[in-house]
Design a protein around this motif. Structure first.
Motif, short mmCIF file in Angstrom:
data_model
loop_
_atom_site.label_atom_id
_atom_site.label_comp_id
_atom_site.label_asym_id
_atom_site.label_seq_id
_atom_site.Cartn_x
_atom_site.Cartn_y
_atom_site.Cartn_z
N VAL B 367 87.45 -19.53 -55.34
CA VAL B 367 87.78 -21.12 -56.34
C VAL B 367 87.89 -20.78 -57.68
O VAL B 367 88.73 -21.25 -58.51
N THR B 368 86.95 -19.69 -58.22
CA THR B 368 87.04 -19.33 -59.62
C THR B 368 88.27 -18.72 -59.81
O THR B 368 89.06 -18.82 -60.98
N TYR B 370 91.12 -18.90 -58.26
CA TYR B 370 92.53 -19.91 -58.24
C TYR B 370 92.49 -20.44 -59.70
O TYR B 370 93.42 -20.38 -60.24
N LEU B 371 91.23 -21.17 -60.10
CA LEU B 371 91.22 -21.86 -61.34
C LEU B 371 91.50 -20.94 -62.45
O LEU B 371 92.38 -21.29 -63.48
N GLY B 372 90.68 -19.77 -62.35
CA GLY B 372 90.83 -18.93 -63.63
C GLY B 372 92.12 -18.43 -63.62
O GLY B 372 92.75 -18.35 -64.61
N THR B 373 92.97 -18.10 -62.53
CA THR B 373 94.11 -17.31 -62.71
C THR B 373 95.19 -18.63 -63.41
O THR B 373 96.15 -18.19 -64.12
N LEU B 374 94.93 -19.61 -62.63
CA LEU B 374 95.93 -20.68 -63.13
C LEU B 374 95.94 -21.21 -64.69
O LEU B 374 96.64 -21.34 -65.35
N ILE B 375 94.40 -21.19 -65.13
CA ILE B 375 94.22 -21.52 -66.61
C ILE B 375 94.67 -20.44 -67.13
O ILE B 375 95.42 -20.67 -68.35
N GLN B 438 92.20 -24.10 -50.02
CA GLN B 438 91.81 -24.34 -51.36
C GLN B 438 90.61 -25.31 -51.22
O GLN B 438 89.69 -25.21 -51.71
N ILE B 442 86.93 -24.95 -51.94
CA ILE B 442 86.13 -25.86 -52.85
C ILE B 442 84.85 -26.39 -52.26
O ILE B 442 83.69 -26.44 -52.82
N TRP B 446 81.10 -25.65 -53.25
CA TRP B 446 80.13 -26.79 -53.61
C TRP B 446 79.21 -26.54 -52.59
O TRP B 446 77.88 -26.97 -53.55
#
Lengths: 339, 485
Positions: B367-368, B370-375, B438, B442, B446
Motif C-alpha cells: 500500500v505504501t 502504491y501510494l508513494g509511487t503515485l504521489i 489493491q 488496503i 489496515w
C-alpha cells in the motif's frame, strides 16, 4: 512488457491445451463406448467376429478391459481371453510396458495381470522394485495373478522393506491370493521381524488366516515386551484358550494395552472374567472404562439387566456414568468401532 | 540541498519498493513452479484408481466436526450432504456454540435427536457443555450443545467427544463431494507419518447444489465472487500446494481439514485467543513436532474437495479478509522465535520468514508502495519510466500469477471446460489486478495496523452475511444408515 507477453502466451497455452485435452477425451470416450458394447458381458450371444482394434482406441479398450476384470478377482472368462488373443493385446502391451508414460505403463501392468501369461511374470518382475509405490504394488498384484506361488515369495519379504506401501493395498493384494501360500510365507517373515514391523505383519496375517495367527500371537505374548506389539496381538486374538495370557494384561502400565485386553475379554471371555472387567470401570483412562463397560455388555452371560445391577452397585460416579453411556448407546444403536 | 536529500530518499524508496515487488514475485513464481511439479506428480499417481480400494478395515474411521454458530439456514443441508459421502466409517459431531437463531432446535427436529447421557471427558478445557444429543434414526450424528466460546472452543469440545483417531473439521456451510473424505484421508494411508491434510476449497457461488451435494459446476455471475474464484485458485493451487513438498504448509483451511486427533490434543487443541485458529493449529503442529524431533508430514491434496460460498458484498469480504489477516498475525507472531532457529527446517528458515515479510508486513509495504509511487510521480519526483516499470512489475506479475493458476487448473482438474468460462476466468484474472488486489492489500494493511494498536484484545468471529443463494432445494435428511451400513 515481457510479463504481459508471458501472460498472453500462458493464456494461449491454456486454450491450446484445452483443445488438445478435449479432443483426446472425445476420442477416448468414443473408444470406451464402442468397446464397452463388445467387452462387457451381456445375456445375448457373444459376437462371432471381433472388430479390429485401432491403435488410437487402445487406451479406451484397456480401460474397459481392466474394469471388466476387476470384479472377477483375478479370474478371466473364455470370451475375454479370446478377445485378448484376437486383438493381439499382449503384443500391444509390450511397448507400453517398456516405453509408455506412467499411466499407460500402469494400465499395461494391470492388463498383463489379467491376461495371466506366465511369460509376463519375468517382464513384470523389475517393476516390483520400482521406487514409485503405485507401480510396485500394481506389479506385485499382477504377478500374484499370474503365478501366486512364485509371486508370494517375492512380495511378502518386500512388505518388510517397503514402508511406502499402503497397508490397505498390501492387505487387499494378500486377501486376493491363496490363503495357504500367503499365510506360510507371512508366518515365516513375521517370526523374524523386529518389533517395528511385526505388528503390521501380524495384522496382515490375521486378515488372511486367523488360524495361522494364533500360534504367533501365543508365542509373541509369551515373550514380547513391546506395548504396540502386545496391543496388536490382543486385537487379532481369536482363541479363548489364550485368555490366561490376556488377564494379566488388564493391569498393564500402558492404558491402550489395558483397553485392548478389555476388548479381548469382551470378545472371548468366560464366566468369571466379568469381575476383572468391573475393576476396570474405575480406570483413570476414559477409553479403558468405556471398553470395559462395552465388554461387559457384550458378554452373553452378563447382558443388560446384569449390567444395570453392576451399575447400581458401583460407588464410583465415573463407573456409573460410563455404564449409562454404553447402555444408552446400545439402545440407540450407536456403537462406534475402533478407538 | 533539502530538495536533493528528498529526491535521494524518494529514489531510494522507489528502489526499495521495486526490490520488494521483485522478491515477492520471485517467491511466488518459485512456489508456482514447485506446485506445478507437485501437481504433475500428483495427477500422475492419482489420475486413476490403479489399485482396488483398500479393505474397509484399513480405512481409518473419521470423526467429522462441524462447529455451528447461528447456522440454522445451512446446517441441515450440510449434514445431510455428509450422509452421501462415499466412506466406510465416520461419525458427525455438530457443535452448537451457543447459537441464538435456533440452530440447535433445527438439528434436533430434523434428525430426531434426544438427550444422550454421554460420559463426557474434557481432554481439552472448553466452555460448559450443557447437553449432548444423539439419534436412533441417524446413529452417526451427535449434537454437542455448549456455551458460546468461539469456533476454537467449539472444535475443542468436538475433539473431546470424537471417537475416532482422525478428525475432520469443516464449516457448517461447506459442500462436499461424494469422494471428498476418501481423497483427503488417502495421505494418512499412504504415509503413516502424516498428521494433517488440507484440501482445495472451491467457490460454490454460481454452482447448482441439490440436496446438499454439488450438482453442476458453474462460474459466479457477479464480478466480486469471480475475482475471489481466481484468488482461491491462486491461493490453493500454488499458494498452498507449493509449500506441501517442502513440508512447510502453514495453513489448512478451517473450511475443511483433517488431523490426527492425538497430535492436536498433544498441543492443547485449538487456541481460543486467536481469530485464525485454523492457521495457528498448523503452525503449532509444525513447531511442536519439530521440537520433539518426530518425523511427520503435513500434506495438501489438490483435489477439489470442499465448496464454499464466498462473500458477495464488499463489507462481508472486508470483514473476512481483515479477520484472516488478524488470524495470520496472531499465528505467526508467537512463533517468531523459531525463525532461523536450529532444527526448525523449512518452516523456520523459509515459511515463517516468508509469512512475516510477504504476508504480514507485505500488504503495508504494498500500500505504501502504491501510494508513494503515485504521489512521487504526481509531483514529478520520479521519472515516468520508473513509474511504468513499477506498474508493470506489480500489476503484470500479478496477472501472470493469476493466469498461471488458471493454467494449473487446466492442467489438473479443468472444472470449467467451456471456452466461454475460460474467457470469463481470464478476464477476471486480468481485471482483478486493477483495484481488487489493491483493495485487499488496503484491508489487510489496515487489519495489521489495528491489530498492532489492540495487541492484546481478543478477536471475534467475523460476521459474514450468507445468502445461501446456491441452495436449489431445501434438503431433508437422508434415511437411516444412508451409507449402506
Amino acid at each position: 512488457m515481457g510479463v504481459a507477453l508471458l501472460a498472453v502466451l500462458m493464456l494461449l497455452l491454456i486454450v491450446v491445451l484445452r483443445e488438445v485435452v478435449q479432443h483426446r477425451e472425445r476420442v477416448h470416450a468414443a473408444a470406451v463406448a464402442f468397446w464397452r458394447e463388445i467387452v462387457v458381458p451381456r445375456p445375448e450371444p457373444e459376437p462371432e467376429r471381433i472388430p479390429p482394434l485401432d491403435r488410437r482406441d487402445l487406451p479406451g479398450f484397456l480401460e474397459v478391459w481392466n474394469a471388466v476384470h476387476e470384479p472377477l478377482h483375478g479370474e478371466t472368462t473364455p470370451f475375454l481371453a479370446r478377445l485378448a488373443s484376437e486383438v493381439a493385446l499382449e503384443q500391444r502391451l509390450l511397448p507400453r510396458l517398456a516405453h509408455g508414460t506412467f499411466h499407460s505403463r500402469l494400465v499395461a501392468i494391470i492388463a498383463m495381470g489379467h491376461i495371466k501369461d506366465p511369460d509376463n511374470f519375468a517382464r513384470l518382475q523389475p517393476f516390483i522394485d520400482d521406487r514409485n509405490p503405485t507401480v510396485s504394488l500394481c506389479a506385485a498384484r499382477a504377478m500374484m495373478q499370474i503365478d501366486p506361488t512364485r509371486a508370494v515369495s517375492q512380495f511378502v519379504p518386500r512388505i518388510v522393506s517397503r514402508g511406502d506401501w499402503s497397508q490397505g493395498s498390501v492387505a487387499t493384494i494378500l486377501a486376493e491370493s491363496s490363503i495357504e501360500q500367503v499365510s506360510r510365507e507371512l508366518t515365516g517373515v513375521t517370526l523374524q521381524a523386529n518389533v517395528e514391523i511385526a505388528p503390521r505383519l501380524i495384522r496382515f496375517l490375521a486378515g488372511v488366516s486367523p488360524q495361522a495367527t494364533a500360534p504367533i500371537v501365543r508365542q509373541t505374548l509369551a515373550t514380547a515386551t513391546d506395548e504396540r506389539l502386545i496391543s496388536t496381538c490382543l486385537q487379532v486374538m481369536t482363541a479363548s484358550e489364550d485368555l490366561d495370557r490376556v488377564r494379566p494384561l488388564l493391569s498393564h502400565a500402558r492404558w491402550h494395552v489395558r483397553m485392548q485386553a478389555a476388548v479381548t475379554l469382551g470378545r472371548l471371555g468366560v464366566p468369571g472374567d466379568e469381575q476383572a472387567l468391573i475393576g476396570l470401570l474405575t480406570d483413570r483412562q476414559w477409553w479403558v472404562r468405556y471398553r470395559a463397560a462395552q465388554a461387559l455388555l457384550k458378554l452373553s452371560f452378563v447382558g443388560r439387566d446384569n449390567l444395570r445391577r453392576i451399575q447400581a452397585a458401583q460407588t464410583d460416579a465415573y463407573a456409573r456414568d460410563i455404564i449409562e453411556h454404553v447402555l444408552k448407546e446400545e439402545e440407540l444403536g450407536l456403537v462406534p468401532q475402533a478407538a | 540541498m533539502f530538495q536533493d536529500a528528498w529526491l535521494h530518499a524518494a529514489l531510494w524508496l522507489q528502489w526499495l519498493f521495486l526490490g520488494y515487488f521483485l522478491s515477492i514475485s520471485a517467491c511466488y513464481l518459485a512456489l508456482n513452479y514447485i506446485s506445478l511439479y507437485a501437481l504433475v506428480g500428483y495427477m500422475r499417481d492419482h489420475r486413476a484408481e490403479y489399485l482396488p480400494k483398500s479393505l474397509r478395515s484399513y480405512q481409518p474411521p473419521v470423526s467429522i466436526l462441524i462447529p455451528a454458530f447461528n447456522e440454522r439456514e445451512t446446517i441441515v443441508s450440510s449434514v445431510s450432504s455428509l450422509f452421501k459421502l462415499n466412506y466406510p466409517q465416520f461419525e458427525i459431531i455438530i457443535i452448537n456454540d451457543g447459537s441464538t437463531d435456533g440452530t440447535e432446535d433445527e438439528v434436533i427436529r430434523e434428525f430426531q435427536m434426544a438427550e444422550f447421557p454421554e460420559a463426557y471427558r474434557q481432554r481439552i478445557p472448553t466452555k460448559h457443555v450443557a447437553t449432548i444429543y444423539a439419534s436412533a434414526q441417524y446413529p452417526q450424528v451427535r449434537l454437542v450443545d455448549k456455551e458460546n466460546g468461539g469456533k476454537a472452543d467449539a472444535l475443542n469440545a468436538g475433539i473431546n467427544c470424537a471417537r475416532y483417531p482422525i478428525i475432520c473439521t469443516m464449516d457448517a456451510d461447506c459442500i462436499l463431494q461424494q469422494d471428498s473424505l476418501h481423497r483427503v484421508v488417502r495421505p494418512f494411508l499412504e504415509d503413516p507419518k502424516t498428521v494433517a491434510v488440507g484440501g482445495v476449497v472451491r467457490v460454490v457461488n454460481g454452482c447448482t447444489v441439490r440436496d446438499g451435494m454439488l450438482e453442476k459446476v458453474e462460474l459466479p455471475d457477479r464480478l466480486l465472487p469471480l475475482f475471489q474464484l481466481v484468488e482461491y485458485l491462486r491461493a490453493f493451487l500454488f499458494g498452498r500446494l507449493g509449500w506441501s513438498p517442502l513440508n512447510a504448509l502453514m495453513v489448512i483451511s478451517g473450511a475443511f481439514g483433517v488431523f490426527y486427533k492425538e497430535r492436536v490434543i498433544a498441543i492443547g487443541g485449538y487456541r481460543h485467543d486467536t481469530v485464525g485458529e485454523d492457521m495457528d493449529i498448523v503452525v503449532r503442529l509444525h513447531l511442536n513436532l519439530r521440537k520433539e524431533r518426530r518425523p511427520y508430514k503435513i500434506t495438501f491434496v489438490p483435489d477439489p474437495i470442499c465448496w464454499t460460498e464466498v462473500p458477495a458484498d464488499l463489507t462481508s469480504l472486508r470483514n473476512q479478509r481483515q479477520r484472516w489477516q488478524r488470524g495470520l498475525i496472531e499465528s505467526i507472531v508467537p512463533s517468531l522465535e523459531f525463525i532461523a532457529a536450529p532444527r526448525s527446517g523449512t518452516v523456520g528458515w523459509i515459511a515463517l520468514p516468508f509469512m512475516l515479510v510477504f504476508e504480514i508486513i507485505g500488504p503495508l509495504i504494498e500500500v505504501t508502495g502504491y501510494l508513494g509511487t503515485l504521489i512521487l510521480w504526481g509531483f514529478g519526483l520520479i521519472p515516468r519510466d520508473s513509474f511504468l516499470l513499477f506498474l508493470f512489475v506489480s500489476v503484470g506479475i500479478g496477472m501472470l500469477l493469476s493466469i498461471n493458476a488458471l493454467f494449473l487448473e487446466e492442467l489438473s482438474f479443468h472444472l470449467y471446460p467451456r471456452l466461454g468460462q475460460q474467457f470469463r476466468l481470464t478476464f477476471a484474472a486480468l481485471l482483478e489486478n486493477f483495484g481488487y488486489r489493491q483493495l485487499n492489500s488496503i484491508w489487510r494493511a489496515w487489519a495489521m495496523i489495528t491489530w498492532f494498536f489492540t495487541f492484546w484484545r481478543k478477536g471475534h468471529w467475523g460476521k459474514i452475511e450468507r445468502v445461501g443463494e446456491w441452495q436449489k432445494t431445501d434438503a431433508s435428511p437422508a434415511p437411516r444408515n444412508p451409507e449402506g451400513k
